[in-house]
Design a protein around this motif. Structure first.
Motif, PDB file in Angstrom:
ATOM      1  N   ALA A 153       0.903  -1.024   0.202  1.00 29.41           N
ATOM      2  CA  ALA A 153       0.165  -0.110   0.029  1.00 29.41           C
ATOM      3  C   ALA A 153       0.876   1.266   0.197  1.00 29.41           C
ATOM      4  N   PRO A 154       0.378   2.204  -0.471  1.00 31.16           N
ATOM      5  CA  PRO A 154       1.305   3.627  -0.706  1.00 31.16           C
ATOM      6  C   PRO A 154       1.401   4.206   0.559  1.00 31.16           C
ATOM      7  N   THR A 155       2.782   4.486   1.052  1.00 34.26           N
ATOM      8  CA  THR A 155       2.980   5.271   2.277  1.00 34.26           C
ATOM      9  C   THR A 155       2.764   6.625   2.219  1.00 34.26           C
ATOM     10  N   ASP A 156       2.812   7.409   1.264  1.00 26.48           N
ATOM     11  CA  ASP A 156       2.558   8.828   1.300  1.00 26.48           C
ATOM     12  C   ASP A 156       1.308   9.374   1.120  1.00 26.48           C
ATOM     13  N   LEU A 157       0.250   8.659   1.461  1.00 30.43           N
ATOM     14  CA  LEU A 157      -1.035   9.201   1.582  1.00 30.43           C
ATOM     15  C   LEU A 157      -1.229   9.960   2.713  1.00 30.43           C
ATOM     16  N   CYS A 158      -0.571   9.995   3.676  1.00 32.35           N
ATOM     17  CA  CYS A 158      -0.742  10.683   4.905  1.00 32.35           C
ATOM     18  C   CYS A 158      -0.058  11.997   4.946  1.00 32.35           C
ATOM     19  N   PRO A 159      -0.904  13.007   5.372  1.00 29.24           N
ATOM     20  CA  PRO A 159      -0.154  14.115   5.781  1.00 29.24           C
ATOM     21  C   PRO A 159       0.511  14.414   6.730  1.00 29.24           C
ATOM     22  N   ASP A 160       1.292  15.683   6.707  1.00 31.51           N
ATOM     23  CA  ASP A 160       1.989  16.029   7.780  1.00 31.51           C
ATOM     24  C   ASP A 160       1.288  15.819   8.906  1.00 31.51           C
ATOM     25  N   GLY A 161       1.867  15.535  10.178  1.00 32.88           N
ATOM     26  CA  GLY A 161       0.944  15.468  11.565  1.00 32.88           C
ATOM     27  C   GLY A 161       0.471  14.401  11.601  1.00 32.88           C
ATOM     28  N   CYS A 162       0.573  13.500  10.728  1.00 29.91           N
ATOM     29  CA  CYS A 162       0.181  12.019  11.019  1.00 29.91           C
ATOM     30  C   CYS A 162       1.333  11.012  11.034  1.00 29.91           C
ATOM     31  N   MET A 163       1.527  10.434  12.371  1.00 29.98           N
ATOM     32  CA  MET A 163       2.667   9.302  12.401  1.00 29.98           C
ATOM     33  C   MET A 163       2.448   8.098  11.576  1.00 29.98           C
ATOM     34  N   VAL A 164       3.165   7.946  10.772  1.00 31.55           N
ATOM     35  CA  VAL A 164       3.161   6.496  10.127  1.00 31.55           C
ATOM     36  C   VAL A 164       3.863   5.492  10.735  1.00 31.55           C
ATOM     37  N   THR A 165       3.333   4.427  11.327  1.00 30.27           N
ATOM     38  CA  THR A 165       3.990   3.608  12.195  1.00 30.27           C
ATOM     39  C   THR A 165       3.997   2.137  11.696  1.00 30.27           C
ATOM     40  N   PRO A 166       5.441   1.583  11.591  1.00 33.27           N
ATOM     41  CA  PRO A 166       5.671   0.348  11.152  1.00 33.27           C
ATOM     42  C   PRO A 166       4.893  -0.707  12.006  1.00 33.27           C
ATOM     43  N   TYR A 167       4.143  -1.745  11.223  1.00 33.02           N
ATOM     44  CA  TYR A 167       3.571  -2.788  11.938  1.00 33.02           C
ATOM     45  C   TYR A 167       3.574  -4.068  11.342  1.00 33.02           C
ATOM     46  N   ASP A 168       3.675  -5.096  11.884  1.00 33.99           N
ATOM     47  CA  ASP A 168       3.909  -6.453  11.512  1.00 33.99           C
ATOM     48  C   ASP A 168       2.810  -6.729  10.424  1.00 33.99           C
ATOM     49  N   GLU A 169       3.115  -6.966   9.112  1.00 31.17           N
ATOM     50  CA  GLU A 169       2.656  -7.388   7.960  1.00 31.17           C
ATOM     51  C   GLU A 169       1.531  -8.358   8.034  1.00 31.17           C
ATOM     52  N   ARG A 170       1.699  -9.156   9.004  1.00 30.64           N
ATOM     53  CA  ARG A 170       1.007 -10.411   9.239  1.00 30.64           C
ATOM     54  C   ARG A 170      -0.766 -10.085   9.572  1.00 30.64           C
ATOM     55  N   ALA A 171      -0.556  -8.848  10.156  1.00 30.10           N
ATOM     56  CA  ALA A 171      -1.948  -8.256  10.617  1.00 30.10           C
ATOM     57  C   ALA A 171      -2.730  -7.897   9.713  1.00 30.10           C
ATOM     58  N   PHE A 172      -2.172  -7.808   8.229  1.00 35.61           N
ATOM     59  CA  PHE A 172      -2.806  -7.690   6.978  1.00 35.61           C
ATOM     60  C   PHE A 172      -3.438  -8.812   6.301  1.00 35.61           C
ATOM     61  N   ASP A 173      -3.020  -9.883   6.912  1.00 35.20           N
ATOM     62  CA  ASP A 173      -3.430 -10.987   5.881  1.00 35.20           C
ATOM     63  C   ASP A 173      -4.927 -11.334   6.084  1.00 35.20           C
ATOM     64  N   ARG A 174      -5.306 -11.704   4.718  1.00 39.47           N
ATOM     65  CA  ARG A 174      -6.942 -11.741   4.791  1.00 39.47           C
ATOM     66  C   ARG A 174      -7.503 -12.520   5.698  1.00 39.47           C
ATOM     67  N   GLU A 175      -6.924 -13.700   5.926  1.00 42.64           N
ATOM     68  CA  GLU A 175      -7.397 -14.748   6.773  1.00 42.64           C
ATOM     69  C   GLU A 175      -7.692 -14.234   8.252  1.00 42.64           C
ATOM     70  N   LEU A 176      -6.353 -13.707   8.691  1.00 45.08           N
ATOM     71  CA  LEU A 176      -6.190 -13.276  10.027  1.00 45.08           C
ATOM     72  C   LEU A 176      -6.847 -12.254  10.414  1.00 45.08           C
ATOM     73  N   ALA A 177      -7.174 -11.186   9.400  1.00 46.72           N
ATOM     74  CA  ALA A 177      -7.791 -10.031   9.547  1.00 46.72           C
ATOM     75  C   ALA A 177      -9.169 -10.276   9.825  1.00 46.72           C
TER      76      ALA A 177
END
Length: 928
Positions: free
Chosen positions: A201-225
């Motif tokens: 997913a693009p990482t440049d959608l968030c404006p200034d003032g929004c903290m972009v936090t790295p998080y485990d990619e497994r959380a975005f797995d379709r089955e687990l989600a």
């Protein structure tokens, strides 16, 4: 890695040699290596090594050091009692914070006190009242792509989904789009404080003032989600429209659980060290993704709302900023000079958030707009009802965040009393709308559930003024529990026996100075001064020796003490247990409390709109629905925008006087070219038209004598000059980017505001761009357009464009000075009066006079340029570089290139210094 984060290198090299306390700190830093760890030592939260150095600079606190057998370590600490303000500073500096509290009593352990992280605090997952704005949501967002293994380089148009969660209130929203611009607009609309972004997913959608936090990619797995969502909602596939939305929603839930989970409550019966560090800071365990761990499930999260952005009037980041809905641009000299600042007459935090949500998402459907307007009108006319409702709503606490704390078992007894006090006013609030005529208020009457059973439980169980601490007694009301009443009676009787003991012992011993006292170390005692020790009875047992007296205890006093203390401790334990049971019973009613909160918020928002309408003399707008053919009813074609006596809602509140103006747009009058000098009111006029349209679609009354309109689907703005130096974009490039968005996305149902398009480049290029844009908006887009410009030749275009017309702001010169009337009238302005405005601004007189001479000398050339067939022609460029030579004053010829440049100059749009520079350059060309 930032030296403030992770285990300090100075400790890592000798981990096995560290003291037990410093080893604890090292291990917590290693586990929570994405955060600054605040480590409790007594009454302070301490940081060490790199974290201490960074914290000392950010928080402006003293940097000291700690020395032990393994070395000397930099140290900086903050008082626990005032920690929240320091934590807020760390968050604003871009850090996450892990709070490591002592989870054992120092006096109850023989070794080092156990510490564990009880809270991970991030900008988007705050639940602490001290760190939250009460009148706005605090969202954490998740962005996911439709295909988990998609290639970003080849799937620019693949579906993107956005999930938004307010952990403090339980508000949960989801949407998706094939357009990354649409998702970026939604992120700007809701302004999340933090975002987690899925793989690809693009990482440049968030404006200034929004903290972009790295998080485990497994959380975005379709089955687990999907499994994560299923723990909250029975059928998430029916709630959401796509796999991308499921991924985004599941991931944001997993992240919220990670941040809020594994925390110790710091209360008896709810803490323990075993699960405190069960979750890794950057890589949640498989278990944490597959199912919520104990204590992490957000029980108060009961609703997920899936929405389509096209159901609302769209406002991108540029429009939100230009129209100053929430953030002032400083134009009017006041920090509260915003649209929400004018409208917000809400009495509660609930109402404040609801009003902001309405402003973020104005309505499109006329029936929904009319329903809200009906309610506002009825409340505007019913003065006593409106004022009484406002007074009652002042007593409403923030139920959404309150029930969140109750469900998380973070609420104390005072929170429960706040809930009781809110419920106590609901019956009268409900009574005030019992006879409402409009459907919206009538439905609110039905939704205002007084929760009589919950209120009764709270009245019976919790004392009127409970203490903050919930483990030390004094919170459960008399008569609620028989066992508790007996224990309290035992303790009271024992204390009364103690109170009587002093008089009895004085009489028995004859020692008039004898005293009975108590302290936390030795308990109850009888104190006798040294001068009276000979009169002490044989059954007195010495307990403590002081300088001038001795303290004694008797076997009977010891028995009574054990009885009193035992009864008091058992009473405190039972009170805490009863309180927790009451709190759980209230948490079980979370959906009813949330439904009541929403009804109260809606009513407060409506009362606020009605109060503003009455206070500022607003009128009800007429909403004209399109018929089945897409035409607006009333015979005016597809669009109607008629405003009589319109006013700018913010400017009129900041200025002593304001001149109202009219606006009229139809299919045959859809593009207005607006001219007039600077300071005449062009930008204010355009913004007020847009804000009146926006307010009408919010369902608010509007600042005008009358207004009639068909809803627009989007408002675009290109107003004001700004640059993006950090992003490598000049002012002109930013302007062109915004114009590209408008020309690519606007349609005939959009409202477009353009202000001074074509600045930042040569006059000829700027004029050409402005003309081409005007033609395109008229012919290809068909949007309702207000175009303010100093390019006066554009006014001639209106003769060739059937849907275009001209407006201008009238001014007059009185004794050489420009007088602004701020009144808009048909036709084109006679000039821009740039020199006169420069005079009013205080430009030195010699510069002004020289500018007048230059303007006078250039007027014949400029007139010639206006008369040239190439200007204003739809088929030709704005200027022609092959113009014939012109005669000079001394009979010679001006070279062709110099004449062309002179004709292209927009002198009225140049500063005096720029005019002098241009004159000097052209003179040098002539001399060559």
């Amino acid at each position: 890695m930032d030296p403030a984060l992770g285990p300090p290198d100075a400790m890592a090299e000798k981990r096995d040699e560290l003291t037990p306390m410093m080893a604890q700190y090292h291990d917590l830093c290693a586990r929570y290596d994405d955060a600054i760890v605040l480590f409790q030592v007594g009454d302070f939260y301490e940081t060490f090594c790199g974290a201490a150095e960074r914290s000392a600079r950010i928080l402006e606190i003293a940097l000291t050091s700690r020395e032990d057998s393994t070395g000397e370590y930099p140290m900086a600490g903050i008082p626990i009692d005032s920690a929240e303000s320091y934590i807020e500073d760390l968050l604003e500096a871009g850090y996450r914070v892990a709070v490591a509290d002592q989870v054992e009593e120092p006096g109850e352990t023989s070794g080092v006190v156990e510490r564990a992280v009880t809270r991970v605090i991030t900008p988007g997952t705050l639940t602490e009242d001290e760190l939250l704005a009460s009148d706005d949501n605090n969202f954490v967002a998740a962005v996911a792509r439709g295909s988990g293994d998609a290639d970003p380089a080849t799937t620019a148009d693949a579906e993107l989904a956005l999930a938004l969660l307010d952990v403090s209130t339980g508000d949960f929203l989801a949407t998706s789009s094939d357009s990354r611009e649409a998702i970026a607009d939604e992120i700007s609309r809701f302004a999340p404080a933090e975002a987690v972004v899925g793989p690809d997913a693009p990482t440049d959608l968030c404006p200034d003032g929004c903290m972009v936090t790295p998080y485990d990619e497994r959380a975005f797995d379709r089955e687990l989600a999907g499994e994560k969502l299923a723990t909250y909602f029975r059928n998430p596939d029916a709630l959401l429209a796509s796999d991308a939305e499921i991924r985004a929603c599941g991931a944001v839930l997993a992240y919220a659980e990670y941040v809020r989970g594994g925390a110790h409550e710091g209360e008896r019966g709810e803490s323990g060290s075993d699960d405190a560090d069960s979750t890794d800071a950057t890589e949640p365990s498989d278990d944490s993704l597959e199912a919520p761990a104990d204590g992490t499930h957000l029980e108060y999260l009961t609703h997920l709302t899936r929405y389509d952005p096209r159901e609302y009037l769209l406002l991108d980041a540029v429009a939100l900023r230009s129209l100053e809905l929430f953030d002032p641009r400083g134009v009017y000299g006041r920090d509260d000079a915003t649209l929400v600042g004018v409208l917000d007459e809400t009495a509660s935090a609930l109402g404040g958030r609801k009003l902001r949500d309405w402003l973020r998402r104005p309505l499109l459907e006329p029936a929904r707009i009319e329903a809200r307007l009906d309610a506002v009108e009825e409340l505007t006319n019913a003065v006593r009802t409106r004022e009484r409702l406002h007074d009652l709503l002042r007593n409403v606490y923030d139920l959404e965040r309150l029930i969140g704390r109750i469900s998380r078992e973070r609420a104390n007894a005072r929170d429960l009393r706040s809930l009781h006090e809110t419920l106590a006013v609901v019956p009268e609030i409900r009574e005030q709308v019992a006879d409402a005529d409009c459907e919206r208020l009538a439905s609110l009457h039905e939704s205002l559930d007084p929760l009589a059973d919950v209120r009764e439980l709270l009245a019976d169980a919790i004392v009127d003024e409970p203490p903050i601490e919930i483990t030390e007694g004094g919170i459960i009301a008399e008569g609620y529990d028989e066992d508790l009443d007996r224990l309290r009676a035992t303790a009271r009787d024992g204390k009364q026996w103690i109170d009587d003991l002093e008089a009895r012992e004085r009489e028995r011993t004859g020692i008039d100075s004898l005293k009975v006292g108590h302290n936390s170390v030795h308990g109850y005692y009888i104190e006798v001064t040294n001068a009276n020790l000979e009169a002490v009875p044989e059954n007195y047992q010495r307990r403590q020796t002081l300088k001038n007296s001795e303290r004694f205890v008797t076997p009977e006093l010891k028995d009574r003490e054990d009885e009193i203390v035992g009864a008091q401790e058992r009473a405190d334990d039972l009170e805490y247990e009863l309180f927790c049971n009451v709190r759980r019973d209230i948490a079980a009613e979370v959906e009813r409390v949330q439904a009541l909160a929403d009804a109260l918020a809606t009513l407060d928002g409506l009362v606020s709109l009605a109060t503003a309408a009455a206070q500022y003399d607003y009128c009800r707008p007429a909403i004209v629905a399109r018929d089945g053919s897409g035409q607006a009813s009333g015979g005016d074609g597809d669009r109607i925008l008629e405003i009589e006596g319109g006013r700018h809602p913010v400017v009129e509140r900041t200025q002593e006087s304001f001149v109202p103006n009219n606006a009229r747009f139809t299919d045959d009058r859809r593009l207005a070219v607006i001219t007039g000098p600077n300071m005449s009111g062009k930008s204010t006029y355009m913004r007020q038209v847009a804000q009146i349209v926006l307010l009408a679609q919010v369902g608010s009354f509007v600042p005008a004598q009358s207004a009639r309109l068909t809803p627009v689907n989007r408002i675009f703005t290109r107003v004001g000059a700004s640059d993006d130096i950090a992003g490598g974009r000049s002012t002109f490039m930013v302007e062109m980017d915004e114009l590209a968005t408008i020309l690519g996305e606007a349609d005939e149902r959009s409202l477009v505001l353009l202000d001074e398009v074509g600045r930042g480049t040569s006059t000829a290029d700027g004029m050409a761009i402005a003309q081409a844009i005007t033609e395109h908006l008229h012919d290809a887009v068909g949007a309702t357009t207000l175009f303010a410009t100093h390019h006066h030749p554009l006014t001639e275009l209106t003769d060739a464009l059937e849907g275009a017309f001209t407006l201008h702001f009238e001014v007059e010169q009185v004794d050489g000075e420009v007088v602004f009337h701020h009144e808009i009238v048909p036709g084109a302005a006679s000039g821009s009066y740039g020199v006169e405005v420069a005079t009013a601004a205080g430009v030195p007189e010699d510069v002004v006079e020289r500018s007048r001479e230059l303007v006078a000398a250039a007027e014949p050339l400029e007139s010639g340029a206006l008369e040239d067939d190439s200007i204003g022609s739809r088929s030709a460029a704005v200027s022609d570089p092959t113009l014939s030579p012109s005669a000079t004053a001394d009979g010679g010829d001006i070279p062709t290139d110099v004449a062309a440049e002179l004709r292209a100059l927009d002198l009225a749009h140049l500063t005096p210094v720029e005019a002098l520079t241009e004159l000097d350059r052209l003179k040098q060309l002539l001399e060559k």
